[in-house]
Design a protein around this motif. Structure first.
Motif, mmCIF file in Angstrom:
data_model
loop_
_atom_site.group_PDB
_atom_site.id
_atom_site.type_symbol
_atom_site.label_atom_id
_atom_site.label_comp_id
_atom_site.label_asym_id
_atom_site.label_seq_id
_atom_site.Cartn_x
_atom_site.Cartn_y
_atom_site.Cartn_z
ATOM 1 N N ILE A 1 61.241 122.690 100.127
ATOM 2 C CA ILE A 1 59.855 123.055 99.834
ATOM 3 C C ILE A 1 58.941 121.870 100.147
ATOM 4 O O ILE A 1 57.886 122.031 100.778
ATOM 5 N N SER A 2 59.353 120.693 99.728
ATOM 6 C CA SER A 2 58.558 119.486 99.980
ATOM 7 C C SER A 2 58.403 119.227 101.473
ATOM 8 O O SER A 2 57.322 118.839 101.932
ATOM 9 N N ALA B 1 62.672 126.559 106.623
ATOM 10 C CA ALA B 1 61.610 126.059 105.749
ATOM 11 C C ALA B 1 60.393 125.643 106.582
ATOM 12 O O ALA B 1 59.249 125.947 106.223
ATOM 13 N N THR C 1 66.647 122.796 97.327
ATOM 14 C CA THR C 1 65.535 123.726 97.532
ATOM 15 C C THR C 1 64.204 123.008 97.366
ATOM 16 O O THR C 1 63.273 123.214 98.156
ATOM 17 N N LYS C 2 64.125 122.135 96.367
ATOM 18 C CA LYS C 2 62.887 121.394 96.145
ATOM 19 C C LYS C 2 62.571 120.466 97.315
ATOM 20 O O LYS C 2 61.403 120.314 97.693
#
Length: 125
Positions: A50-51, A84, A46-47
């Motif tokens: 997001i990045s 995303a 998930t990180k």
């Protein structure tokens, strides 16, 4: 090579030269980077997604390549990457419609490489 690897290759030599000129800055940034992407309440996948979305919204080709690769390594699917990127387009508008496809191409490049590596791995006992 494709979009993600081309960007990484282009940045390799100048980044190495700058890292040698300011090693403490790069060491500190590396620690921040590792701490930020370590699993916690949010998992590492998930990180990375997001990045990747933030990289699209900030129009950073090197960041796109790094986080497209990271998202692929963490097991993100093309659909997760696309969604995303879609959020980044919603938040950043027109410029993200240019960088979004770049990010998706980079992700797909690294995802295909990871899938190919998995297929070629020797079966376990």
């Amino acid at each position: 090579m494709g979009y993600g690897k081309d960007v990484q290759q282009e940045l390799r030599a100048p980044a190495r030269a700058l890292r040698q000129a300011i090693p403490q800055i790069y060491e500190s940034f590396g620690q921040l980077y590792a701490a930020s992407l370590t699993a916690g309440a949010l998992d590492a996948k998930t990180k990375e997604l997001i990045s990747l979305a933030i990289a699209v919204s900030t129009q950073c080709d090197g960041c796109i390549a790094a986080h497209a690769r990271g998202a692929a390594i963490q097991g993100s699917t093309p659909q997760e990457a696309a969604e995303a990127i879609g959020v980044a387009i919603m938040m950043a508008g027109g410029p993200a419609t240019v960088y979004g496809p770049r990010a998706f191409a980079a992700f797909n490049e690294f995802h295909a490489e990871r899938a190919s590596s998995s297929e070629n791995a020797a079966p376990g006992p």
